[in-house]
Design a protein around this motif. Structure first.
Motif, PDB file in Angstrom:
ATOM      1  N   UNK A  16       0.822  -1.223   0.000  1.00  0.00           N
ATOM      2  CA  UNK A  16       0.000   0.000   0.000  1.00  0.00           C
ATOM      3  C   UNK A  16       0.851   1.266   0.000  1.00  0.00           C
ATOM      4  N   UNK A  17       2.149   1.090  -0.310  1.00  0.00           N
ATOM      5  CA  UNK A  17       3.087   2.216  -0.362  1.00  0.00           C
ATOM      6  C   UNK A  17       3.170   2.955   0.964  1.00  0.00           C
ATOM      7  N   UNK A  18       3.017   2.228   2.044  1.00  0.00           N
ATOM      8  CA  UNK A  18       3.055   2.851   3.360  1.00  0.00           C
ATOM      9  C   UNK A  18       4.273   2.436   4.181  1.00  0.00           C
ATOM     10  N   UNK A  19       5.232   1.758   3.573  1.00  0.00           N
ATOM     11  CA  UNK A  19       6.403   1.330   4.319  1.00  0.00           C
ATOM     12  C   UNK A  19       7.552   2.301   4.091  1.00  0.00           C
TER      13      UNK A  19
ATOM     14  N   UNK B 136      18.531  12.863  -0.380  1.00  0.00           N
ATOM     15  CA  UNK B 136      17.829  11.590  -0.505  1.00  0.00           C
ATOM     16  C   UNK B 136      16.350  11.753  -0.230  1.00  0.00           C
ATOM     17  N   UNK B 137      15.596  10.859  -0.837  1.00  0.00           N
ATOM     18  CA  UNK B 137      14.151  10.894  -0.751  1.00  0.00           C
ATOM     19  C   UNK B 137      13.669   9.753   0.133  1.00  0.00           C
ATOM     20  N   UNK B 138      12.821  10.058   1.094  1.00  0.00           N
ATOM     21  CA  UNK B 138      12.309   9.057   2.033  1.00  0.00           C
ATOM     22  C   UNK B 138      10.793   8.986   1.907  1.00  0.00           C
ATOM     23  N   UNK B 139      10.284   7.767   1.836  1.00  0.00           N
ATOM     24  CA  UNK B 139       8.848   7.549   1.729  1.00  0.00           C
ATOM     25  C   UNK B 139       8.363   6.771   2.951  1.00  0.00           C
ATOM     26  N   UNK B 140       7.235   7.190   3.520  1.00  0.00           N
ATOM     27  CA  UNK B 140       6.663   6.488   4.662  1.00  0.00           C
ATOM     28  C   UNK B 140       5.234   6.906   4.891  1.00  0.00           C
ATOM     29  N   UNK B 141       4.380   5.932   5.221  1.00  0.00           N
ATOM     30  CA  UNK B 141       2.959   6.197   5.441  1.00  0.00           C
ATOM     31  C   UNK B 141       2.333   6.968   4.287  1.00  0.00           C
TER      32      UNK B 141
END
Length: 260
Positions: A216-219, A234-239
């Motif tokens: 769900x692209x939430x990690x 850098x690019x960080x993805x979360x929730x």
């Protein structure tokens, strides 16, 4: 914006890795299974290697690492490391005695290898280690785990290593922290990212729970990383959210960040 001079023989489909060394842009294209080089103004230089199963050819170019003198492509399908000069000439083609995900050339000719799952039954001496350093022939393992065998900061599940100008970096998904690996064996925590809300303990202990979040692209993940002479970007993805961070490389102790 740099517009690449692409033609019908070097169309870039999906950039999975890009490195800039000596004013040259090196691109690993996941879709066309190709490695291309361009000048900083976008001018096309050459294609490095080609798809095939002969000497100097790759079936699945999984990773690309560029040093001052060479380009190393790791073919996970044939699990071999192929080394080229910057202008595409073949330097070496070696079948590896172990499985890995990435091979990084070091200044002294050694190779730093990374493998996330650490299931190397072919070479028991590196079993349970995510990182190991070997000689240029890949037959003698010099160091395991990290530059220091006694540091347990890295654990299985960490994201792949990044490198720039002789410096090595990695993001630990279990610690939400970004580290620099120093050549003397020590580890410097550059940034710790706090997520609001924080991930529950189940994220780190229950694989199916973690995979559901990733689906769900939430990690949490570092989706891209770039080093320059002055900044780490850098690019960080979360929730389900994505934030791009810029840090001046002269800063030794960076603050803890909160990603809402």
């Amino acid at each position: 914006v740099v517009k690449l001079a692409t033609y019908n023989y070097n169309v870039v489909g999906e950039i999975s890795k890009m490195e800039i060394v000596n004013d040259t842009i090196f691109i690993l294209d996941k879709k066309t299974k190709s490695v291309y080089s361009f000048l900083l103004d976008g001018s096309y230089l050459c294609k490095i290697g080609k798809v095939g199963q002969g000497p100097g050819e790759y079936v699945e170019p999984t990773s690309m690492s560029v040093s001052e003198n060479c380009v190393v492509i790791y073919d996970q399908w044939q699990h071999k490391a192929i080394e080229y000069s910057h202008d595409g000439n073949l330097l070496s083609d070696r079948q590896l005695p172990f499985f890995c995900q990435k091979v990084i050339p070091m200044d002294n000719g050694d190779k730093l290898c990374f493998e996330e799952a650490a299931d190397n039954y072919h070479l028991p001496m590196i079993l349970d280690y995510c990182f190991w350093q070997c000689d240029s022939s890949y037959t003698i393992v010099k160091k395991k785990g990290l530059y220091s065998e006694h540091d347990k900061t890295i654990s299985n599940g960490d994201l792949p290593i990044y490198h720039y100008d002789g410096r090595f970096f990695y993001f630990s998904i279990t610690k939400n922290s970004f580290y620099e690996i120093n050549k003397d064996g020590s580890i410097n925590c550059l940034v710790k990212i706090n997520f609001e809300p924080e991930y529950p303990d189940e994220f780190y202990t229950n694989l199916s729970f973690r995979l559901d979040l990733e689906k769900n692209s939430n990690a949490v993940s570092v989706t891209n990383f770039l080093m320059t002479d002055t900044h780490a970007i850098y690019n960080v993805t979360g929730y389900g959210k994505s934030v791009c961070y810029f840090f001046h490389t002269s800063i030794s102790n960076l603050p803890t960040l909160t990603m809402p």
